[in-house]
Design a protein around this motif. Sequence first.
Motif, PDB file in Angstrom:
ATOM      1  N   ARG A 190     -20.193  55.394 101.757  1.00  0.00           N
ATOM      2  CA  ARG A 190     -20.566  56.736 101.312  1.00  0.00           C
ATOM      3  C   ARG A 190     -22.070  56.972 101.411  1.00  0.00           C
ATOM      4  N   GLU A 191     -22.433  57.964 102.210  1.00  0.00           N
ATOM      5  CA  GLU A 191     -23.844  58.311 102.364  1.00  0.00           C
ATOM      6  C   GLU A 191     -24.323  59.060 101.119  1.00  0.00           C
ATOM      7  N   HIS A 192     -23.335  59.456 100.305  1.00  0.00           N
ATOM      8  CA  HIS A 192     -23.647  60.097  99.022  1.00  0.00           C
ATOM      9  C   HIS A 192     -24.598  59.225  98.194  1.00  0.00           C
ATOM     10  N   ALA A 193     -24.525  57.897  98.380  1.00  0.00           N
ATOM     11  CA  ALA A 193     -25.331  56.999  97.544  1.00  0.00           C
ATOM     12  C   ALA A 193     -26.839  57.177  97.800  1.00  0.00           C
ATOM     13  N   PRO A 194     -27.328  56.979  99.038  1.00  0.00           N
ATOM     14  CA  PRO A 194     -28.765  57.222  99.238  1.00  0.00           C
ATOM     15  C   PRO A 194     -29.154  58.689  99.050  1.00  0.00           C
ATOM     16  N   ASN A 235     -27.750  53.709 106.252  1.00  0.00           N
ATOM     17  CA  ASN A 235     -27.637  55.105 105.818  1.00  0.00           C
ATOM     18  C   ASN A 235     -28.974  55.628 105.291  1.00  0.00           C
ATOM     19  N   ALA A 236     -29.643  54.789 104.501  1.00  0.00           N
ATOM     20  CA  ALA A 236     -30.931  55.194 103.917  1.00  0.00           C
ATOM     21  C   ALA A 236     -31.940  55.503 105.025  1.00  0.00           C
ATOM     22  N   VAL A 237     -31.946  54.642 106.038  1.00  0.00           N
ATOM     23  CA  VAL A 237     -32.913  54.775 107.137  1.00  0.00           C
ATOM     24  C   VAL A 237     -32.494  55.881 108.104  1.00  0.00           C
ATOM     25  N   ASP A 238     -31.239  55.808 108.583  1.00  0.00           N
ATOM     26  CA  ASP A 238     -30.795  56.744 109.620  1.00  0.00           C
ATOM     27  C   ASP A 238     -30.742  58.176 109.102  1.00  0.00           C
ATOM     28  N   GLY A 239     -30.411  58.339 107.819  1.00  0.00           N
ATOM     29  CA  GLY A 239     -30.397  59.681 107.242  1.00  0.00           C
ATOM     30  C   GLY A 239     -31.797  60.151 106.857  1.00  0.00           C
ATOM     31  N   ILE A 242     -37.349  54.453 113.671  1.00  0.00           N
ATOM     32  CA  ILE A 242     -36.463  55.482 113.107  1.00  0.00           C
ATOM     33  C   ILE A 242     -37.091  56.068 111.832  1.00  0.00           C
ATOM     34  N   VAL A 243     -37.702  55.199 111.022  1.00  0.00           N
ATOM     35  CA  VAL A 243     -38.406  55.651 109.817  1.00  0.00           C
ATOM     36  C   VAL A 243     -39.517  56.625 110.214  1.00  0.00           C
ATOM     37  N   GLU A 244     -40.261  56.227 111.219  1.00  0.00           N
ATOM     38  CA  GLU A 244     -41.363  57.046 111.731  1.00  0.00           C
ATOM     39  C   GLU A 244     -40.867  58.424 112.185  1.00  0.00           C
ATOM     40  N   ALA A 245     -39.689  58.429 112.831  1.00  0.00           N
ATOM     41  CA  ALA A 245     -39.121  59.680 113.356  1.00  0.00           C
ATOM     42  C   ALA A 245     -38.514  60.544 112.247  1.00  0.00           C
ATOM     43  N   GLY A 246     -38.383  59.971 111.041  1.00  0.00           N
ATOM     44  CA  GLY A 246     -37.807  60.719 109.925  1.00  0.00           C
ATOM     45  C   GLY A 246     -36.288  60.690 109.924  1.00  0.00           C
ATOM     46  N   GLY A 289     -17.998  49.929 110.028  1.00  0.00           N
ATOM     47  CA  GLY A 289     -18.131  51.152 109.249  1.00  0.00           C
ATOM     48  C   GLY A 289     -19.550  51.685 109.279  1.00  0.00           C
ATOM     49  N   LEU A 290     -19.680  53.016 109.272  1.00  0.00           N
ATOM     50  CA  LEU A 290     -20.982  53.668 109.291  1.00  0.00           C
ATOM     51  C   LEU A 290     -20.966  54.850 108.331  1.00  0.00           C
ATOM     52  N   GLY A 291     -22.144  55.342 108.004  1.00  0.00           N
ATOM     53  CA  GLY A 291     -22.260  56.556 107.192  1.00  0.00           C
ATOM     54  C   GLY A 291     -22.124  57.797 108.056  1.00  0.00           C
ATOM     55  N   HIS A 292     -22.173  58.979 107.412  1.00  0.00           N
ATOM     56  CA  HIS A 292     -21.858  60.187 108.193  1.00  0.00           C
ATOM     57  C   HIS A 292     -22.974  60.627 109.142  1.00  0.00           C
ATOM     58  N   THR A 293     -24.224  60.269 108.852  1.00  0.00           N
ATOM     59  CA  THR A 293     -25.283  60.602 109.812  1.00  0.00           C
ATOM     60  C   THR A 293     -25.072  59.836 111.114  1.00  0.00           C
ATOM     61  N   ASP A 294     -24.725  58.555 110.978  1.00  0.00           N
ATOM     62  CA  ASP A 294     -24.459  57.742 112.168  1.00  0.00           C
ATOM     63  C   ASP A 294     -23.249  58.268 112.942  1.00  0.00           C
TER      64      ASP A 294
END
Lengths: 166, 424
Positions: A70-74, A97-101, A153-157, B143-148
């Motif tokens: 769940r991306e809801h967490a970050p 998720n924390a990084v990619d989002g 990826i962090v740099e790119a936001g 498994g991945l999150g929704h952004t991925d």
Amino acid sequence: MNKILKGRVHKYDRDNIDTDVIIPGPYLKIHDHKELAKHAMEGIDPKFPEKVSQGDFLVTGANFGCGSSREHAPIALSQTGIKAILAPSFARIFYRNAVDGGYLLPIEVDEATFKKVSDGDELEIDLAHNAITNLTRNERYAMKPFPELVARIVEAGGLMNFKPVS
Amino acid sequence: MTITEKILARSSGKERLSPGDVIFSKVDRVMMHDVSGPGVIKVFSEWEKKGVKIDRIWDPDRVWVTEDHFVPAADRVSAENVIALSNFTKKFGIKKHFKYGLGQYGICHTLSHEEAMVLPGEVYVGGDSHTNTTGAMGAFAAGLGHTDIAYVLMNGQIWFKVPETMMFRIEGNMPDYLMAKDIILQIIGDIGTDGANYRTMQFAGDVVKRLTVEERLTLTNMTTEAGAKNGIIEPDETTYAYLRERTDAPYTPAHGDSDAEYSEVFTYEIEKIEPTVAKPFSPGNITVARELQGTELDKAYIGSCTGAKLEDLREAAKVLKGKHVKIRTEVLPAAQSIYMKALKEGLINIFVEAGAVVGPPTCGACCGAHMGVLGKGEVCVSTTNRNFPGRMGHVESQTYLASPMVVAASAITGKITDPRDVTN
């Protein structure tokens, strides 16, 4: 991404804080980010959202964010104002998720650093130099540098601003 | 190279790969459900707000969608999430959308094998942590999150750090009172809930070779509970026979080299494993069922991607046949097709005659969302995969994780019970 982060520590001295604790299952149907923030860490500390100010840090034990994808967490944590989480280790999906989002920074610190930092301490994190200064205690710690791709990826936001590379 | 490295080398166009390499991998299949799907939709809409017009996705034929977490619609918000999902699949031409109440539907990780949505040698990502399950088909499944997932829908690729592989060999002859669930609980207990963080858990050995596909899926399903990036089992004639009954689509399996390097090798003798239970509040907090004998229960739950496949229902039914349950007992087959097979085999009769409730496929109660959540202080024994605080309901409820046989035996006595201790 701001290279210097400054904020206050909210410490939970517990390993394996899982996603069911960070944002319980019934809230998974919610996709309004502000609404999710009201329930951040509900399973461990229902008052958490009130305690956090914009830019604060969460300090926790190992394997933070284990469990669900769940991306809801970050999202919930970042919406309370948390900018970075310092822990000896993170669960893999929570980390990406924390990084990619682009929500917040999962920062790995060693066990000794985790022990030295206390609830309420003021920290300054210098991302360019992978250095953490504890302003309350006048101590300096190292953070584990982000792997190269993660740093980019962090740099790119976030990953959505990032093209696949082969 | 290991099977995982072989698959990822092929999907990233590399001759060789080593653990630690960071790659962008092509994706063969991608899945989202009624929790991750609305997240993906939100990412798309935010992207459009920034002025990016998205009128097509990378490949609608490689995407499939399920309604499983909040069906039957738990409330208005859940109903509207499903509507949004339907609008999305229609807009982007995604044909494989398994809808609640419209023929075949069920839990995503169950449909992945029942409907042969993922084939050996493929790279499969899903917006759910238990996507690892499908690795039992010889695929790389993570498994991945929704952004991925949104990123994959747009680009057909995603980044991975190539994981090290931990090899688990299970040797010996499987006794009839054990199930794959006992094996994986034992392993998680041994290595811990972060014991496989960022790594692959691969299973092999005599026992695994003889396990059915459904039982193998229980092993890979719970690799997530040890923090693994993926779980995997080399495909063999058992895998191929299972697939022949379900699809004629071509695929190219991958196999590890004989000199593949494993970061660690663990060998288990199956005879030394006992019916095993994970106590609250961690899947790694294990003990043998007989140690917990006498633990009073309020509910027995047979459901989820982990514990409501056809074979899970068969084994539970064997224990429950002609008996009566002493505590609230719920049986929810993991997919409509499994429900139908259970009906034809007479399993549903056994459950209902025993006094249990049989419900529709849903993730609902497993994640404490709806359809039978636990109240304050309630204690449940469950075939599911997680027992964190509040996982199945109130934060002060408790869940014990066990095999379908242990859960069925416990339903009869109202206390945690080893299936060997229920006399016929």
